[in-house]
Design a protein around this motif. Structure first.
Motif, PDB file in Angstrom:
ATOM      1  N   UNK A   1       0.843  -1.193   0.000  1.00 30.16           N
ATOM      2  CA  UNK A   1       0.000   0.000   0.000  1.00 30.16           C
ATOM      3  C   UNK A   1       0.882   1.247   0.000  1.00 30.16           C
ATOM      4  N   UNK A   2       0.437   2.266  -0.706  1.00 31.91           N
ATOM      5  CA  UNK A   2       1.161   3.537  -0.714  1.00 31.91           C
ATOM      6  C   UNK A   2       0.849   4.274   0.577  1.00 31.91           C
ATOM      7  N   UNK A   3       1.875   4.860   1.205  1.00 32.74           N
ATOM      8  CA  UNK A   3       1.688   5.664   2.406  1.00 32.74           C
ATOM      9  C   UNK A   3       2.341   7.027   2.190  1.00 32.74           C
ATOM     10  N   UNK A   4       1.896   8.051   2.942  1.00 33.61           N
ATOM     11  CA  UNK A   4       2.559   9.362   2.829  1.00 33.61           C
ATOM     12  C   UNK A   4       3.915   9.342   3.511  1.00 33.61           C
ATOM     13  N   UNK A   5       4.801  10.225   3.102  1.00 29.32           N
ATOM     14  CA  UNK A   5       6.066  10.383   3.800  1.00 29.32           C
ATOM     15  C   UNK A   5       5.800  10.942   5.194  1.00 29.32           C
ATOM     16  N   UNK A   6       6.553  10.450   6.187  1.00 28.19           N
ATOM     17  CA  UNK A   6       6.353  10.940   7.552  1.00 28.19           C
ATOM     18  C   UNK A   6       7.696  11.059   8.257  1.00 28.19           C
ATOM     19  N   UNK A   7       7.692  11.795   9.355  1.00 30.17           N
ATOM     20  CA  UNK A   7       8.891  11.916  10.164  1.00 30.17           C
ATOM     21  C   UNK A   7       8.534  12.218  11.603  1.00 30.17           C
ATOM     22  N   UNK A   8       9.290  11.658  12.519  1.00 31.82           N
ATOM     23  CA  UNK A   8       9.158  11.982  13.939  1.00 31.82           C
ATOM     24  C   UNK A   8      10.350  12.856  14.309  1.00 31.82           C
ATOM     25  N   UNK A   9      10.072  14.091  14.717  1.00 33.09           N
ATOM     26  CA  UNK A   9      11.129  15.069  14.957  1.00 33.09           C
ATOM     27  C   UNK A   9      10.965  15.724  16.323  1.00 33.09           C
ATOM     28  N   UNK A  10      12.054  16.281  16.818  1.00 31.03           N
ATOM     29  CA  UNK A  10      11.976  17.035  18.075  1.00 31.03           C
ATOM     30  C   UNK A  10      12.765  18.351  18.025  1.00 31.03           C
ATOM     31  N   UNK A  11      13.103  18.815  16.801  1.00 32.79           N
ATOM     32  CA  UNK A  11      13.728  20.135  16.684  1.00 32.79           C
ATOM     33  C   UNK A  11      13.056  20.915  15.555  1.00 32.79           C
ATOM     34  N   UNK A  12      13.077  22.238  15.696  1.00 34.83           N
ATOM     35  CA  UNK A  12      12.479  23.103  14.676  1.00 34.83           C
ATOM     36  C   UNK A  12      13.198  22.927  13.342  1.00 34.83           C
ATOM     37  N   UNK A  13      14.516  22.778  13.370  1.00 30.61           N
ATOM     38  CA  UNK A  13      15.281  22.619  12.127  1.00 30.61           C
ATOM     39  C   UNK A  13      14.823  21.396  11.343  1.00 30.61           C
ATOM     40  N   UNK A  14      14.583  20.289  12.039  1.00 35.65           N
ATOM     41  CA  UNK A  14      14.136  19.070  11.352  1.00 35.65           C
ATOM     42  C   UNK A  14      12.784  19.275  10.686  1.00 35.65           C
ATOM     43  N   UNK A  15      11.864  19.931  11.403  1.00 36.29           N
ATOM     44  CA  UNK A  15      10.524  20.172  10.844  1.00 36.29           C
ATOM     45  C   UNK A  15      10.618  21.099   9.633  1.00 36.29           C
ATOM     46  N   UNK A  16      11.480  22.119   9.738  1.00 28.99           N
ATOM     47  CA  UNK A  16      11.651  23.050   8.626  1.00 28.99           C
ATOM     48  C   UNK A  16      12.187  22.331   7.386  1.00 28.99           C
ATOM     49  N   UNK A  17      13.168  21.469   7.577  1.00 30.16           N
ATOM     50  CA  UNK A  17      13.729  20.704   6.452  1.00 30.16           C
ATOM     51  C   UNK A  17      12.672  19.796   5.828  1.00 30.16           C
ATOM     52  N   UNK A  18      11.859  19.185   6.672  1.00 28.95           N
ATOM     53  CA  UNK A  18      10.806  18.291   6.186  1.00 28.95           C
ATOM     54  C   UNK A  18       9.775  19.071   5.366  1.00 28.95           C
ATOM     55  N   UNK A  19       9.410  20.263   5.844  1.00 31.32           N
ATOM     56  CA  UNK A  19       8.446  21.094   5.129  1.00 31.32           C
ATOM     57  C   UNK A  19       9.016  21.588   3.797  1.00 31.32           C
ATOM     58  N   UNK A  20      10.305  21.944   3.762  1.00 29.89           N
ATOM     59  CA  UNK A  20      10.931  22.380   2.519  1.00 29.89           C
ATOM     60  C   UNK A  20      10.957  21.255   1.484  1.00 29.89           C
ATOM     61  N   UNK A  21      11.102  20.017   1.966  1.00 34.26           N
ATOM     62  CA  UNK A  21      11.164  18.870   1.063  1.00 34.26           C
ATOM     63  C   UNK A  21       9.795  18.493   0.521  1.00 34.26           C
ATOM     64  N   UNK A  22       8.755  18.568   1.379  1.00 35.71           N
ATOM     65  CA  UNK A  22       7.436  18.046   0.994  1.00 35.71           C
ATOM     66  C   UNK A  22       6.393  19.131   0.765  1.00 35.71           C
ATOM     67  N   UNK A  23       6.736  20.387   1.032  1.00 39.10           N
ATOM     68  CA  UNK A  23       5.755  21.445   0.834  1.00 39.10           C
ATOM     69  C   UNK A  23       4.753  21.466   1.972  1.00 39.10           C
ATOM     70  N   UNK A  24       3.505  21.174   1.673  1.00 43.04           N
ATOM     71  CA  UNK A  24       2.442  21.218   2.671  1.00 43.04           C
ATOM     72  C   UNK A  24       2.539  19.986   3.580  1.00 43.04           C
ATOM     73  N   UNK A  25       2.519  20.219   4.893  1.00 46.63           N
ATOM     74  CA  UNK A  25       2.608  19.099   5.835  1.00 46.63           C
ATOM     75  C   UNK A  25       1.506  19.228   6.888  1.00 46.63           C
ATOM     76  N   UNK A  26       1.225  18.120   7.574  1.00 46.82           N
ATOM     77  CA  UNK A  26       0.264  18.112   8.675  1.00 46.82           C
ATOM     78  C   UNK A  26       0.943  17.494   9.890  1.00 46.82           C
ATOM     79  N   UNK A  27       0.347  17.689  11.045  1.00 44.40           N
ATOM     80  CA  UNK A  27       0.826  17.035  12.258  1.00 44.40           C
ATOM     81  C   UNK A  27      -0.299  16.185  12.833  1.00 44.40           C
TER      82      UNK A  27
END
Length: 317
Positions: free
Chosen positions: A132-158
């Motif tokens: 099954x296809x799943x969305x890309x996801x990440x478990x992060x605990x720093x602002x830098x990680x979340x920012x990098x994830x958003x730059x890579x995938x555009x629109x993100x949710x939590x």
């Protein structure tokens, strides 16, 4: 006898019970409000006696359906015991509860409390392994990680990593929803924080709610994307103008993959959420082993409560 362990006044359970009575089945229904006053467990015997004078003899159980809830003991330690003793005795009772659930799992059953709490991240990985296809996801605990994830995938949710909050206290309802995590939300994050789950946002053509019952998928399409109130999370219900919901024929290849996933999770029932993208890709989101299915049943005329009752009746033969 058919045993049902459920939450107090669970509407879906009550509808299944009506069908079981229609089929002349002997049933016993327990919830957290039924208190165990006496326990008698040996190598080949399990007896539970409740404060309302009912007795549950496992040798009389022909089929079992775990819906929700757990067993509750009246047995308590003396109030003057130290906290460490209370903690130890609680672990002792938990061990007894575990044994009870293990013995119930040995009986013909539709589900068990032992796999009722699924780990969202584990399930997504198993779903991907099932094809099954799943969305890309990440478990992060720093602002830098979340920012990098958003730059890579555009629109993100939590989302919550585990079960989201859904409770009422002091006339206030607490509920966690899936929501878009905007750039200003990222900017407000501290440098580090408790780990959180961030997921690639998937545009919806429509979404599917699927009730799985022992190899069969009963699917409902929800046109939630046509309403801005429900477009990100359909649980933001629009009661004035509800989303249109209708029966849906799931492609056989997707049904086969869902069946493989559920078998790997040792689940005989469960509610599954899938998004269908504008490119007609089926993107798996999650499975709730004890999810509600009444809306799928009523909106699509699937009579799922009757089907569950029939399965329990056949198991009890």
């Amino acid at each position: 006898m058919i045993l049902i362990l459920t939450g107090s006044q669970d509407a879906t359970t009550l509808d299944v019970i009506k069908w079981l009575r229609h089929f002349d089945q002997e049933i016993m229904v327990l919830s957290n409000e039924d208190i165990i006053e006496e326990v008698q467990i040996s190598n080949d015997e399990t007896l539970l006696r409740f404060t309302d004078q009912r007795t549950l003899d496992f040798s009389k159980i022909k089929a079992y359906w775990y819906r929700r809830g757990d067993f509750t003991f009246r047995l308590k330690a003396a109030e003057d015991h130290p906290a460490i003793i209370h903690a130890h005795l609680k672990r002792e009772l938990n061990s007894i509860t575990q044994l009870i659930h293990n013995r119930l799992l040995e009986l013909p059953n539709l589900s068990s409390s032992l796999n009722a709490d699924s780990n969202r991240l584990d399930v997504m990985c198993i779903a991907e392994n099932a094809g099954l296809k799943i969305p890309s996801f990440g478990v992060f605990n720093t602002r830098r990680q979340v920012q990098d994830f958003a730059l890579k995938h555009g629109k993100i949710v939590t989302k919550p990593i585990g079960d989201g909050i859904s409770l009422n206290e002091d006339e206030v309802a607490y509920m966690q929803y899936t929501d878009v995590f905007e750039q200003e939300d990222i900017d407000r994050l501290p440098d580090s924080f408790l780990p959180g789950l961030f997921v690639e946002y998937i545009e919806k053509k429509y979404e599917l709610r699927i009730f799985y019952l022992r190899g069969t998928c009963y699917t409902m399409a929800i046109l939630s994307q046509q309403d801005t109130q429900t477009s990100v999370d359909m649980r933001h219900y629009n009661f004035q103008r509800p989303n249109r919901a209708l029966p849906y024929r799931l492609p056989e290849e997707i049904a086969v993959k869902i069946d493989q996933l559920m078998r790997q999770l040792s689940l005989k029932t469960g509610s599954i959420d899938i998004i269908v993208s504008p490119e007609d890709e089926f993107v798996f989101l999650e499975v709730n082993p004890v999810g509600q299915f009444g809306n799928v049943s009523s909106n699509c005329n699937y009579y799922l409560e009757r089907n569950v009752a029939l399965h329990l009746s056949k198991l009890s033969l």
